[in-house]
Design a protein around this motif. Structure first.
Motif, PDB file in Angstrom:
ATOM      1  N   CYS A   1       9.608   1.176   0.957  1.00 36.47           N
ATOM      2  CA  CYS A   1       8.324   0.661   1.416  1.00 36.47           C
ATOM      3  C   CYS A   1       8.392   0.153   2.838  1.00 36.47           C
ATOM      4  O   CYS A   1       7.366   0.013   3.495  1.00 36.47           O
ATOM      5  CB  CYS A   1       7.846  -0.464   0.486  1.00 36.47           C
TER       6      CYS A   1
ATOM      7  N   THR B   1       3.286   6.589  -5.222  1.00 39.64           N
ATOM      8  CA  THR B   1       2.885   6.977  -6.578  1.00 39.64           C
ATOM      9  C   THR B   1       2.045   8.238  -6.551  1.00 39.64           C
ATOM     10  O   THR B   1       2.197   9.131  -7.400  1.00 39.64           O
ATOM     11  CB  THR B   1       2.114   5.829  -7.234  1.00 39.64           C
ATOM     12  N   ASN B   2       1.161   8.355  -5.584  1.00 38.79           N
ATOM     13  CA  ASN B   2       0.316   9.541  -5.476  1.00 38.79           C
ATOM     14  C   ASN B   2       1.132  10.795  -5.151  1.00 38.79           C
ATOM     15  O   ASN B   2       0.780  11.896  -5.576  1.00 38.79           O
ATOM     16  CB  ASN B   2      -0.760   9.328  -4.408  1.00 38.79           C
ATOM     17  N   LYS B   3       2.228  10.608  -4.398  1.00 35.21           N
ATOM     18  CA  LYS B   3       3.076  11.748  -4.048  1.00 35.21           C
ATOM     19  C   LYS B   3       4.061  12.095  -5.153  1.00 35.21           C
ATOM     20  O   LYS B   3       4.799  13.072  -5.027  1.00 35.21           O
ATOM     21  CB  LYS B   3       3.842  11.446  -2.758  1.00 35.21           C
TER      22      LYS B   3
ATOM     23  N   GLU C   1       1.446   2.572  -3.492  1.00 37.32           N
ATOM     24  CA  GLU C   1       0.379   3.423  -3.995  1.00 37.32           C
ATOM     25  C   GLU C   1       0.516   4.840  -3.453  1.00 37.32           C
ATOM     26  O   GLU C   1       0.312   5.835  -4.171  1.00 37.32           O
ATOM     27  CB  GLU C   1      -0.974   2.824  -3.592  1.00 37.32           C
ATOM     28  N   GLU C   2       0.884   4.950  -2.184  1.00 37.48           N
ATOM     29  CA  GLU C   2       1.050   6.271  -1.578  1.00 37.48           C
ATOM     30  C   GLU C   2       2.226   7.016  -2.200  1.00 37.48           C
ATOM     31  O   GLU C   2       2.156   8.225  -2.449  1.00 37.48           O
ATOM     32  CB  GLU C   2       1.271   6.111  -0.069  1.00 37.48           C
TER      33      GLU C   2
ATOM     34  N   LYS D   1       6.220   1.443 -10.287  1.00 41.07           N
ATOM     35  CA  LYS D   1       5.383   0.743  -9.318  1.00 41.07           C
ATOM     36  C   LYS D   1       5.075  -0.676  -9.792  1.00 41.07           C
ATOM     37  O   LYS D   1       5.121  -1.631  -9.005  1.00 41.07           O
ATOM     38  CB  LYS D   1       4.090   1.526  -9.110  1.00 41.07           C
TER      39      LYS D   1
ATOM     40  N   SER E   1       0.821  -1.211   0.000  1.00 37.15           N
ATOM     41  CA  SER E   1       0.000   0.000   0.000  1.00 37.15           C
ATOM     42  C   SER E   1       0.860   1.268   0.000  1.00 37.15           C
ATOM     43  O   SER E   1       0.432   2.325  -0.481  1.00 37.15           O
ATOM     44  CB  SER E   1      -0.927   0.011   1.217  1.00 37.15           C
ATOM     45  N   SER E   2       2.075   1.141   0.530  1.00 38.76           N
ATOM     46  CA  SER E   2       2.961   2.299   0.508  1.00 38.76           C
ATOM     47  C   SER E   2       3.408   2.627  -0.905  1.00 38.76           C
ATOM     48  O   SER E   2       3.740   3.781  -1.202  1.00 38.76           O
ATOM     49  CB  SER E   2       4.181   2.055   1.395  1.00 38.76           C
TER      50      SER E   2
END
Length: 509
Positions: A509, A418-420, A415-416, A428, A412-413
């Motif tokens: 991660c 990637t968003n940042k 995804e975080e 990813k 899940s990190s």
């Protein structure tokens, strides 16, 4: 323009010749300030006597020497010499007598400035009635260096709330610093049946920042501990064993069944009961008795290695033997891949503790080390008829800790991140694929390494990352990633050193 001279009677003569002009002894135009002359020339001056008159000459950096290096102009003949020793021999042939170099004036002035500042600060804090009573207050006496002490408390009281007087750089004279830096290597002796000790010094008089010894009786400075021991013995003192070394060495290793009451009687007979009140730790009577009896029964008072039983004539040789022969088993060794038999340990015994992978699998009958020197060592041993010889890293595997699975990788990190905007969608996807391959092979994708109880430097956090490749930088299918906790930089051994790589992202991660 001022004329260049290479011989001076004192420093004031040099300062007066180059007042308000550029330095005549440097290749580039530099103001001939006092600070420049002291740091660049007077610090390396050569002192000698000519017709019983004290003189000195300074090194030159003019264009005559070539390549901007320092050189020496002979004041008697026009010869130019590059090396200091050649210049010393050359002017000796001219009939002058060499003398010892005087201490650098800049260093003396630096110490005087520090004393002056402390004195002015203390004068501001003095009570007003001290001036009315005309009390003799000498602040400088509190900072006078002594090299002989009766006990540790005397040393602690002399340097309370000031910088250490025995170190080159300004360091607070805390109790921990004095014990670890000076008292640990103190020299104990008896003068007129009075127990005393002296400590090593790291001031600028020793040169190159190395430890040295100031003789408390004469002004001589000695670099080696054994030379200092022989020197003060010639002054008529009796050198004794170092008390702290004995206590630290045996108080944890003692296993003796001697009765405590009997030990006390023997200790009193040997006049060693005063060590019970030592500041370096609690000393049980049987501890010192065990070491004393062991020393008395050994011929010529030789020291015995507690691991292999080899005898040594000096404590320094015993310490070196324990560090080189038995110190490797005190290094960390972790199993990070129980399936393939991959371990990780420190590459060297000293310096930066860089992790290194080791492969030792009896099922696969493979014993390999990532270090190139270790591979060459084992190949040479095999050619000499000793094919089973292992390097020091492979030998540590017998003391390896049991494999403990690391925490599961949190996807899940990713995804975080990637968003940042820390990694792209393609990167990813590569991280997820690498984690899936590691799970299919039954190994850990990322294994964090913490040295734990071994108390090594915690500046770096290291990771062993799965790569699914075999190359010079990942010989066993794993690479090493490190994170600098102070600067916040990530480093990886892979071929993408400058740009971001999936191994760094997996470690994040």
């Amino acid at each position: 323009m001022a004329e260049r001279h290479f011989v001076f009677a004192d420093e004031n003569e040099l300062f007066s010749l180059m007042k308000d002009i550029d330095c005549l002894y440097c290749r580039n135009p530099v103001p001939a300030s006092k600070h420049h002359l002291e740091k660049r020339h007077l610090k390396f001056a050569m002192y000698y006597k000519d017709a019983d008159i004290g003189k000195f000459s300074i090194p030159c950096y003019c264009a005559d020497g070539g390549h901007g290096r320092s050189h020496w102009h002979c004041p008697i003949c026009p010869k130019i010499l590059q090396r200091t020793q050649d210049y010393r021999n050359h002017i000796t042939n001219h009939g002058v007598k060499m003398t010892k170099n005087k201490p650098a004036k800049a260093q003396e002035r630096h110490g005087q400035c520090r004393k002056k500042e402390s004195k002015e600060k203390a004068a501001r804090d003095l009570p007003s009635f001290a001036e009315e009573l005309c009390m003799p207050l000498d602040i400088d006496t509190q900072k006078e260096r002594h090299f002989v002490f009766a006990d540790e408390n005397e040393l602690f009281s002399l340097m309370k709330d000031i910088d250490c007087l025995y170190c080159r750089n300004p360091v607070p004279a805390s109790k921990h610093h004095l014990e670890k830096r000076h008292l640990k290597f103190a020299m104990y002796y008896k003068d007129a049946d009075i127990g005393k000790f002296s400590i090593p010094c790291y001031c600028a008089d020793g040169g190159h920042g190395r430890s040295h010894w100031h003789c408390p009786i004469c002004p001589k400075i000695l670099q080696r501990t054994q030379d200092y021991r022989n020197h003060i013995t010639n002054h008529g003192v009796e050198v004794t064993d170092n008390t702290p070394d004995k206590i630290h060495k045996y108080h944890k290793k003692l296993q003796s069944g001697i009765d405590a009451q009997e030990a006390n009687l023997i200790l009193k007979a040997k006049d060693v009961h005063t060590f019970e009140q030592d500041n370096f730790g609690e000393l049980q009577p049987t501890t010192f008795l065990f070491e004393t009896l062991q020393t008395d029964n050994t011929p010529d008072k030789k020291l015995t290695c507690q691991t292999c039983g080899i005898l040594f004539t000096s404590l320094s040789n015993l310490r070196r033997h324990e560090r080189l022969q038995h110190g490797q088993f005190q290094q960390p060794m972790f199993c990070i891949d129980a399936k393939n038999g991959i371990y990780i340990t420190t590459k060297d015994l000293h310096g930066p503790r860089v992790p290194i992978h080791v492969l030792k699998s009896f099922a696969l009958q493979i014993m390999l080390c990532e270090s190139k020197e270790c591979r060459e060592f084992m190949i040479a041993q095999g050619q000499c008829g000793n094919p089973g010889k292992e390097c020091c890293h492979l030998e540590r595997t017998s003391h390896a800790q049991q494999y403990v699975p690391p925490p599961a990788l949190c996807l899940s990190s990713l995804e975080e991140m990637t968003n940042k905007g820390l990694l792209s969608k393609s990167e990813k996807q590569q991280c997820q694929e690498m984690n899936s391959r590691a799970c299919l092979e039954g190994v850990d994708c990322v294994y964090p390494i913490f040295w734990g109880k071994f108390e090594l430097l915690d500046k770096y956090v290291n990771f062993s990352v799965y790569t699914n490749l075999k190359d010079t930088w990942c010989q066993f299918g794993r690479t090493h990633v490190s994170f600098d906790t102070r600067s916040g930089n990530w480093k990886c051994l892979c071929e993408h050193k400058r740009n971001g790589c999936i191994h760094k992202y997996l470690s994040m991660c």
